[in-house]
Design an enzyme around this catalytic site. Structure first.
Site, PDB file in Angstrom:
ATOM      1  N   CYS A 138       4.844  -2.595   3.764  1.00 23.68           N
ATOM      2  CA  CYS A 138       3.943  -3.699   4.132  1.00 23.68           C
ATOM      3  C   CYS A 138       3.822  -3.859   5.645  1.00 23.68           C
ATOM      4  O   CYS A 138       2.791  -3.560   6.216  1.00 23.68           O
ATOM      5  CB  CYS A 138       4.440  -5.005   3.498  1.00 23.68           C
ATOM      6  SG  CYS A 138       4.135  -5.075   1.736  1.00 23.68           S
TER       7      CYS A 138
ATOM      8  N   LYS B 250      -3.736 -12.004   4.746  1.00 25.73           N
ATOM      9  CA  LYS B 250      -2.582 -11.163   4.398  1.00 25.73           C
ATOM     10  C   LYS B 250      -2.244 -10.208   5.547  1.00 25.73           C
ATOM     11  O   LYS B 250      -1.075 -10.025   5.921  1.00 25.73           O
ATOM     12  CB  LYS B 250      -2.897 -10.379   3.121  1.00 25.73           C
ATOM     13  CG  LYS B 250      -1.925  -9.284   2.775  1.00 25.73           C
ATOM     14  CD  LYS B 250      -0.600  -9.823   2.281  1.00 25.73           C
ATOM     15  CE  LYS B 250       0.420  -8.703   2.146  1.00 25.73           C
ATOM     16  NZ  LYS B 250       1.709  -9.164   1.659  1.00 25.73           N
TER      17      LYS B 250
HETATM   18  N1  LIG Z   1       5.596  -4.386  -3.483  1.00 24.88           N
HETATM   19  C1  LIG Z   1       5.472  -5.460  -2.710  1.00 24.88           C
HETATM   20  O1  LIG Z   1       6.456  -6.083  -2.341  1.00 24.88           O
HETATM   21  C2  LIG Z   1       4.108  -5.950  -2.277  1.00 24.88           C
HETATM   22  C3  LIG Z   1       4.021  -7.222  -1.717  1.00 24.88           C
HETATM   23  C4  LIG Z   1       2.782  -7.704  -1.362  1.00 24.88           C
HETATM   24  C5  LIG Z   1       1.653  -6.918  -1.542  1.00 24.88           C
HETATM   25  N2  LIG Z   1       1.764  -5.656  -2.075  1.00 24.88           N
HETATM   26  C6  LIG Z   1       0.538  -4.871  -2.261  1.00 24.88           C
HETATM   27  O2  LIG Z   1       0.239  -4.807  -3.651  1.00 24.88           O
HETATM   28  C7  LIG Z   1      -0.398  -3.547  -3.959  1.00 24.88           C
HETATM   29  C8  LIG Z   1       0.398  -2.840  -5.030  1.00 24.88           C
HETATM   30  O3  LIG Z   1       1.700  -2.582  -4.503  1.00 24.88           O
HETATM   31  P1  LIG Z   1       2.894  -2.105  -5.412  1.00 24.88           P
HETATM   32  O4  LIG Z   1       4.111  -2.246  -4.590  1.00 24.88           O
HETATM   33  O5  LIG Z   1       2.813  -2.775  -6.743  1.00 24.88           O
HETATM   34  O6  LIG Z   1       2.520  -0.557  -5.571  1.00 24.88           O
HETATM   35  P2  LIG Z   1       3.174   0.475  -6.601  1.00 24.88           P
HETATM   36  O7  LIG Z   1       2.957   1.809  -6.009  1.00 24.88           O
HETATM   37  O8  LIG Z   1       4.540   0.016  -6.994  1.00 24.88           O
HETATM   38  O9  LIG Z   1       2.262   0.309  -7.916  1.00 24.88           O
HETATM   39  C9  LIG Z   1       0.939   0.715  -7.988  1.00 24.88           C
HETATM   40  C10 LIG Z   1       0.703   1.271  -9.392  1.00 24.88           C
HETATM   41  O10 LIG Z   1      -0.677   1.520  -9.555  1.00 24.88           O
HETATM   42  C11 LIG Z   1      -0.826   2.695 -10.333  1.00 24.88           C
HETATM   43  N3  LIG Z   1      -2.190   3.198 -10.141  1.00 24.88           N
HETATM   44  C12 LIG Z   1      -2.695   3.918  -9.137  1.00 24.88           C
HETATM   45  N4  LIG Z   1      -4.014   4.137  -9.329  1.00 24.88           N
HETATM   46  C13 LIG Z   1      -4.327   3.548 -10.491  1.00 24.88           C
HETATM   47  C14 LIG Z   1      -5.532   3.425 -11.233  1.00 24.88           C
HETATM   48  N5  LIG Z   1      -6.673   3.935 -10.772  1.00 24.88           N
HETATM   49  N6  LIG Z   1      -5.503   2.760 -12.393  1.00 24.88           N
HETATM   50  C15 LIG Z   1      -4.363   2.213 -12.842  1.00 24.88           C
HETATM   51  N7  LIG Z   1      -3.187   2.285 -12.195  1.00 24.88           N
HETATM   52  C16 LIG Z   1      -3.176   2.947 -11.022  1.00 24.88           C
HETATM   53  C17 LIG Z   1       0.278   3.611  -9.821  1.00 24.88           C
HETATM   54  O11 LIG Z   1       0.594   4.620 -10.751  1.00 24.88           O
HETATM   55  C18 LIG Z   1       1.414   2.603  -9.617  1.00 24.88           C
HETATM   56  O12 LIG Z   1       2.225   2.487 -10.782  1.00 24.88           O
HETATM   57  C19 LIG Z   1      -0.462  -2.780  -2.626  1.00 24.88           C
HETATM   58  O13 LIG Z   1      -1.701  -3.009  -2.035  1.00 24.88           O
HETATM   59  C20 LIG Z   1       0.645  -3.424  -1.805  1.00 24.88           C
HETATM   60  O14 LIG Z   1       0.420  -3.298  -0.416  1.00 24.88           O
HETATM   61  C21 LIG Z   1       2.971  -5.170  -2.457  1.00 24.88           C
END
Ligand SMILES: NC(=O)c1ccc[n+]([C@@H]2O[C@H](COP(=O)([O-])OP(=O)(O)OC[C@H]3O[C@@H](n4cnc5c(N)ncnc54)[C@H](O)[C@@H]3O)[C@@H](O)[C@H]2O)c1
Length: 406
Positions: free
Chosen positions: A266, A212
């Protein structure tokens, strides 16, 4: 009654919620967990708190059918999935490279929260983009919490969906899956094969984590090359976009587009995860990050020079309109946006207005319609929003995003 497999998903954000809603529509009983009560309440009403096409339909139908519920606390399940954010630490830098340090505290917290519910035979998945070694660290955390990790399956499968197309790409994209041992890899891959139409590719946890980070670093390095070319071409009075389109006619060349920097959570973030753990050895990846960040400062300097010329010729400072604020075209996402950085830097020096068709207000900047924006002395185009495609550059305007589309 049908005995559905239960899955508990930690993190109801851009990745966790679409995954939860998809699986709930694919025969799983899904328990979504978040630390935000607002997110929990919204989901339990069958509504969404994030913007993503088609997600509302999936969430509404799965909440109505009872196959998706959300809660602050985890629950016993067959499968646990962690999809929480992985930002940087805001208060310190790596001592060797002076680069940002990844913050995996949310993963540790989520792992500790699921521990009391984990039973023998469970599958525990990490989907968050993570520094190499995080899946092993997750296993160590579970061990410290009293889980016999020989009796559970633990694996990483990084998410690589494109916002705006998440519901389709969750199913269609190929998937890399790597466990802490062969049994975990197999168990996790079998789970993804229940809903992924793309190929599910098996490896180990560290390789999956690095895959990734490699994907996003590859794009960052390629864009840094294009951004460097754009700076060189500016000195040589060569149109960089024409240059790249000609070079790309070579059958084995594919240079990406230059812009006013690189943003989003990202590509502008993940390469630092490699740099942080490389003890100064990730020279090209680090330089690409710095080149892409420098491009935004270079853009600010170009605009300042143009403004100085205007002041010399007209006896007063120009008004400046920044066209676009988001980190890429046709979205409202401002995370790590170079256009935002440039607009805020300029607003400390000039009378600046901003045209951002996808956002209605922003605290520190004056947002205006593009009719008003076009009245500014200098328009600087930072993002190729489709609403800008018909606009014509006037003398003195600056285009840093390839508005002409060449
Ligand atoms: N958004 C994208 O397009 C994308 C694409 C590929 C990978 N990612 C990766 O996926 C992961 C998540 O990204 P995202 O965009 O969904 O983030 P986000 O910030 O939209 O969502 C994360 C959620 O996790 C919650 N959270 C935080 N700590 C927590 C805990 N201890 N218990 C339960 N919930 C908790 C937050 O309140 C938030 O709602 C990251 O590592 C990101 O780099 C994101």
């Amino acid at each position: 009654m049908e005995n559905k497999r239960k899955i508990c998903i930690m993190g109801m954000g851009y990745i966790g919620l679409p995954t939860a809603a998809l699986l709930a529509n694919r025969g799983y009983q899904v328990h979504g967990v978040d630390v935000s009560q607002y997110a929990i309440d919204t989901i339990n009403r069958g509504e969404i708190h994030i913007v993503e096409p088609e997600l509302d339909t999936f969430v509404r139908s799965s909440v109505q059918s009872g196959s998706l519920t959300a809660n602050i606390d985890p629950a016993e399940s067959d499968i646990f999935m962690i999809a929480v954010s992985t930002p940087f630490h805001s208060d310190r830098l790596n001592e060797v490279t002076k680069s940002p340090i990844p913050n995996v505290d949310y993963i540790v917290d989520a792992t500790k929260k699921i521990a009391p519910y984990v039973k023998s035979g469970n599958l525990i998945l990490l989907e968050s983009t993570s520094p190499v070694g995080t899946t092993d660290m997750m296993a160590d955390t579970l061990k410290e919490e009293g889980i016999n990790i020989n009796n559970v399956f633990i694996a990483h499968s990084p998410e690589r969906v494109l916002p705006g197309h998440i519901m389709r790409e969750l199913i269609e994209n190929d998937r890399v899956v790597g466990g802490i041992n062969n049994e975990s890899t197999k168990e996790a891959a079998d789970f993804y094969r229940t809903f992924v139409n793309g190929e599910v590719l098996e490896t180990n946890a560290k390789t999956a984590e690095m895959a990734k980070l490699t994907e996003n670093s590859f794009r960052d390095v390629n864009i840094a090359f294009a951004n460097e070319l754009s700076i060189l071409c500016d000195d040589m009075d060569i149109d960089v976009r024409e240059l790249i389109s000609l070079a790309n006619r070579h059958p084995r060349v594919n240079v990406l587009n230059p812009g006013c920097g690189v943003g989003g959570h990202c590509i502008s973030v993940d390469p630092w995860f490699i740099v942080d753990s490389a003890n100064g050895k990730a020279k090209m990846i680090e330089q690409a990050r710095r080149t892409n960040d420098y491009k935004s400062d270079w853009v600010v300097e170009k605009i300042k020079n143009t403004a100085l010329k205007f002041e010399k010729n007209n006896g007063s400072k120009p008004t400046i309109a920044c066209m676009g604020l988001a980190f890429k075209p046709d979205i409202d996402d401002l995370r790590e946006s170079p256009a935002l950085y440039i607009s805020e830097s300029l607003s400390k020096l000039f009378d600046v207005v901003v045209v951002e068709p996808n956002i209605s207000t922003y605290d520190s900047l004056q947002l205006v319609s593009y009719e008003q924006g076009l009245q500014a002395d200098i328009c600087v185009y930072l993002v190729t929003h489709s609403q800008f495609s018909k606009l014509k550059l006037k003398d003195g305007d600056l285009d840093f995003c390839g508005l002409k589309g060449n």
